[in-house]
Design an enzyme around this catalytic site. Structure first.
Site, mmCIF file in Angstrom:
data_model
loop_
_atom_site.group_PDB
_atom_site.id
_atom_site.type_symbol
_atom_site.label_atom_id
_atom_site.label_comp_id
_atom_site.label_asym_id
_atom_site.label_seq_id
_atom_site.Cartn_x
_atom_site.Cartn_y
_atom_site.Cartn_z
ATOM 1 N N LYS A 18 -18.190 -12.353 29.346
ATOM 2 C CA LYS A 18 -17.346 -11.153 29.537
ATOM 3 C C LYS A 18 -18.130 -9.911 29.141
ATOM 4 C CE LYS A 18 -16.620 -10.247 24.972
ATOM 5 N NZ LYS A 18 -17.157 -9.089 24.268
ATOM 6 N N ASP A 145 -11.457 -13.813 21.930
ATOM 7 C CA ASP A 145 -11.862 -13.645 23.339
ATOM 8 C C ASP A 145 -11.552 -14.873 24.195
ATOM 9 O OD1 ASP A 145 -13.084 -11.214 22.738
ATOM 10 O OD2 ASP A 145 -15.027 -12.162 22.339
#
Ligand code: C5P
Length: 306
Positions: A18, A145
């Site tokens: 990400k 996350d």
């Protein structure tokens, strides 16, 4: 479930890295985490996890980023597998093979990607068919996350990053990432430096920037480049001042925007097109700044079976 009952062959899951298009950090919560408002985008750098039934637990690492990754029970992938196993009273040990092509301790959620991939792989291996919400709940327990890496695409993260909301996003964005030479940055250390710099101020709860949401809605890469931001960047630069040189080089060679990815030290560069990202990657590789240079595009799917 005993090992004798497991007949499935190995299962392999791929999970993207990400980048945070915006990372706004608020105050410290009673649990020690910071309130966040972030816009995640999943990008096409992948780790791949294969799980196979075994007599004892083991972790094998492959790929270009293996240094400093634990192969014992502290590996986040093993922890993820064990949490899922415990929930279902499964005692099966596994051989976990992780192909690591996401920079380690780089601010791109490589360890979290391995955990997300492992949750999905074990769910398939053990035939659990867990509801999405169950896997997301375990993911959130393991790391801020990890729910996003199951989700993929582009999404708003709030809470400590684990609460997701969809974003209306158009277009494909072309990125260049420069992994830093030497050791990565520890995420807790970067947050500690952030706190030190903000002197215990009570920072209000952040909200996504309207201009950034508008840029994503229209797929306007120039407008997006003008508003990307990372509140952790000053702290990451304080801990690794050489990153400033990398950011300057990327801008000089034509990036539309350059910033530290998450808690760093990987630097992310947004470019105007696939061609522009090739040119930038070539220029940065030739300048021998940083360690390795990667091109990627986003958004891409979250963790998925191979
Ligand atoms: O959730 P995750 O394991 O990724 O967090 C790693 C560390 O980063 C935490 O232990 C904490 O020090 C810091 N962190 C934080 N606030 C967040 C997310 C992470 O302080 N929202």
């Amino acid at each position: 479930m005993s090992s004798a009952q497991i007949t499935s062959p190995a299962v392999t899951v791929r999970c993207p890295a990400k980048v945070n298009l915006e990372l706004l950090v608020g105050g410290v919560r009673p649990d020690g985490f910071h309130t966040l408002s972030t816009i995640y985008q999943a990008v096409s750098l992948y780790d791949e996890v294969t799980v196979e039934p075994a007599e004892t637990w083991s972790v094998t690492l492959r790929g270009q980023y293996t240094e400093g990754v634990p192969t014992d029970g502290s590996n986040l992938a093993v922890r993820a597998a064990k949490v899922l196993a415990d929930r279902h009273a499964i005692t099966q040990a596994l051989t976990v093979t992780i192909r690591k092509d996401i920079p380690v301790a780089g601010g791109m959620a490589g360890g979290s990607a391995d955990a997300a991939a492992t949750l999905l792989a074990c769910d398939a291996l053990w035939g659990l068919n867990s509801p999405k919400a169950d896997l997301e709940e375990i993911a959130a327990e393991l790391g801020s996350d990890i729910p996003f890496l199951l989700h993929g695409g582009t999404a708003i993260g709030s809470g400590r990053g684990e609460l997701l909301a969809p974003v209306l996003a158009r277009g494909t964005y072309h990125w260049v990432f420069v992994a830093a030479a030497g050791e990565g940055l520890s995420t807790p250390a970067v947050y500690r430096e952030f706190d030190r710099r903000h002197g215990g101020l009570d920072i209000a709860d952040p909200r996504p920037t309207p201009e950034l949401m508008a840029a994503l809605r229209t797929g306007d890469v120039d407008a997006l480049a003008a508003v990307v931001s990372n509140d952790l960047q000053p702290a990451a630069l304080a801990l690794n001042p050489a990153l400033r040189e990398t950011l300057d080089a990327g801008m000089e060679y034509g990036a539309l925007a350059g910033f530290v990815s998450g808690s760093g030290p990987t630097c992310a560069f947004l470019t105007a097109s696939a061609e522009a990202s090739i040119d930038l990657a070539v220029a940065l590789s030739a300048s021998e700044i940083g360690d390795r240079v990667h091109r990627a595009h986003g958004p891409v799917l979250g963790a998925h079976l191979r």
